[in-house]
Design a protein around this motif. Sequence first.
Motif, short mmCIF file in Angstrom:
data_model
loop_
_atom_site.label_atom_id
_atom_site.label_comp_id
_atom_site.label_asym_id
_atom_site.label_seq_id
_atom_site.Cartn_x
_atom_site.Cartn_y
_atom_site.Cartn_z
N ASP A 66 0.19 7.30 7.50
CA ASP A 66 -1.02 6.72 6.92
C ASP A 66 -1.25 5.26 7.31
O ASP A 66 -2.03 4.55 6.65
N ARG A 69 -5.02 4.37 7.93
CA ARG A 69 -5.79 4.40 6.69
C ARG A 69 -5.51 3.16 5.84
O ARG A 69 -6.43 2.55 5.28
N LYS A 72 -7.34 0.12 7.19
CA LYS A 72 -8.77 0.14 6.89
C LYS A 72 -9.03 -0.24 5.43
O LYS A 72 -10.02 -0.93 5.13
N GLU A 73 -8.17 0.19 4.53
CA GLU A 73 -8.32 -0.19 3.12
C GLU A 73 -8.13 -1.68 2.93
O GLU A 73 -8.87 -2.33 2.17
#
Length: 562
Positions: A66, A69, A72-73
């Motif tokens: 991850d 991801r 990006k968060e």
Amino acid sequence: MSTNGMPINVDVIVPVHNAEETVKETVHSALNQWIPRRLLTSSDGTLSNVDIDVAVCCHDDGSTDDSLRILKEIKACHEHQSTATNGNPGTRNNDDPSERSQDGTIPGGRRIRTRLLIGSNADGVARGAGFARNRAAELRCRSNDSGNSVTTSFLCLLDSDDIMHHNRIAEQLNVMLSTPQDDVEDTRDRTLLGCTFDRIPAGSTWHYSEWANGLTDERLLLERYREVTLLQPTWFLTRSRFEQLGGYVEAPHPNHQDSMKNEPLEETGAKDNISDAPSERYRLIHPIHDNAHTLRLAEDLRFFHEHLRASGLLKLYRHGPSDKPLVTYRHRVGQSQSSSTPRKLLLNLRVMAFEDNILRVHPRWADGFVIWGAGRDGKDFFKSLSPGIRARVQCFADVDEKKITAGFYANPDLGAKIPIVHFSLLATDPNVRSDHADADAHADLSFGRISKNRKKGGDVNVEVDTISNGSGSFCGVLAGKRARTETTVDDATEEDITARRPKKRQRKLHNLGPKDAKKLDVESLPGLPVVVCVAMYRTNGVLESNVRSIGRIEGETLWHFS
């Protein structure tokens, strides 16, 4: 130089591959950067009127977890916070937990404007750390913000499992801005700046950490062939230098590797002399031991020696006694790329760098040299030399009586039979040679008995005996088994000393017959340069004392390699 109103870009280069457990802490540490008050108000500071724009540039290299991801968060959250403050961090000291430093405190001074840029491989195929660092270094330009009005730009390197302390960028930038840029020698562009570091977990790889953090700027250069003397996640350099060197070596795409996976690559190192092709870019790619797979490895070692080859300088930022190191370097057993890099590859690349920059270049080494240390490290160094250079090795030097008595190191596969002699035969001072020739063999300055235990204060625990021999004292290890005792020379009785002293025996300086001794030309050994293939700092100074006794100039006619 004046820095009033100077716009400066700093890009934090972070390659990311399957780092979901650590990347959040890493990126937050890079986004939370401050200029301490000392650099804004004191005579030491040059940053009071500098406009610093930091881009944390993360390139995801085919992660299967991850990591992307999470990046990006973080980006979305950071952009929201920046919008809330109108993109102007200013000078503040609030209690936002996201702005706390590693020790949980809120830094004082001025917060630096930061943002996060993310890249990833379009096909999702991992290409290696060197490839990822190169792509991360391009992210600012690819985001349509190349900073056309900016003339000063720096790169700050970080790994995806390490932590930057809140003042790292400010402190290293301050050092670089204080380094002359427009002088004749172009000092700033030629400087690779590192910094001291601490470890997670605390105390891991303590011997390496104390060595790396304790090197003077002079020793950064003198020990460059032993190891990369500046830890890569602490590097800070100008973008122009990075581009001049061509960035990192990249491996070909995995889809194109199958047909060449085990094929050697074309040699790109030095052929004979630096001056032969001054305009060519030097690449540390081994002509035999590198292939499409190994080019993904050892990117720090390759870049380090490519930098030095191009007249590079090394400098270490040392934190003050009341300050913390600027980087926390995480130790994860078996999970880092360095731990999976074959020792043999690292050895062959270091030997190639030593050949290209010393053995092929300096006339003093052209007519022959000596390898100090006939143990594993010395033999591995010898075997890793290219055939033409290997032929220049005149002998091994050692202190071990068993190796010297053997007379030679023989390697039938290489067609080699190399004499082994006592190190004292290398001494330029005839008094040193005669003193050793007349001495008791048991009084030899030996390598000591090394313990892996860490003593209080950080030194390696080395057991060294000091016993009077009637005309002075010697340090070394007594031959044979004996009981341990607390008795020292100062309080020992004559009976104690006599009981502990082995029977005097003439030292053997070599075990060569007259014909072999003449072929070696023992009398010429004091004039030959020496490469030391025995580890430093592990014998309570005994090795270093022996090396000093032969009268060579370190960095010219003597180099440490192990």
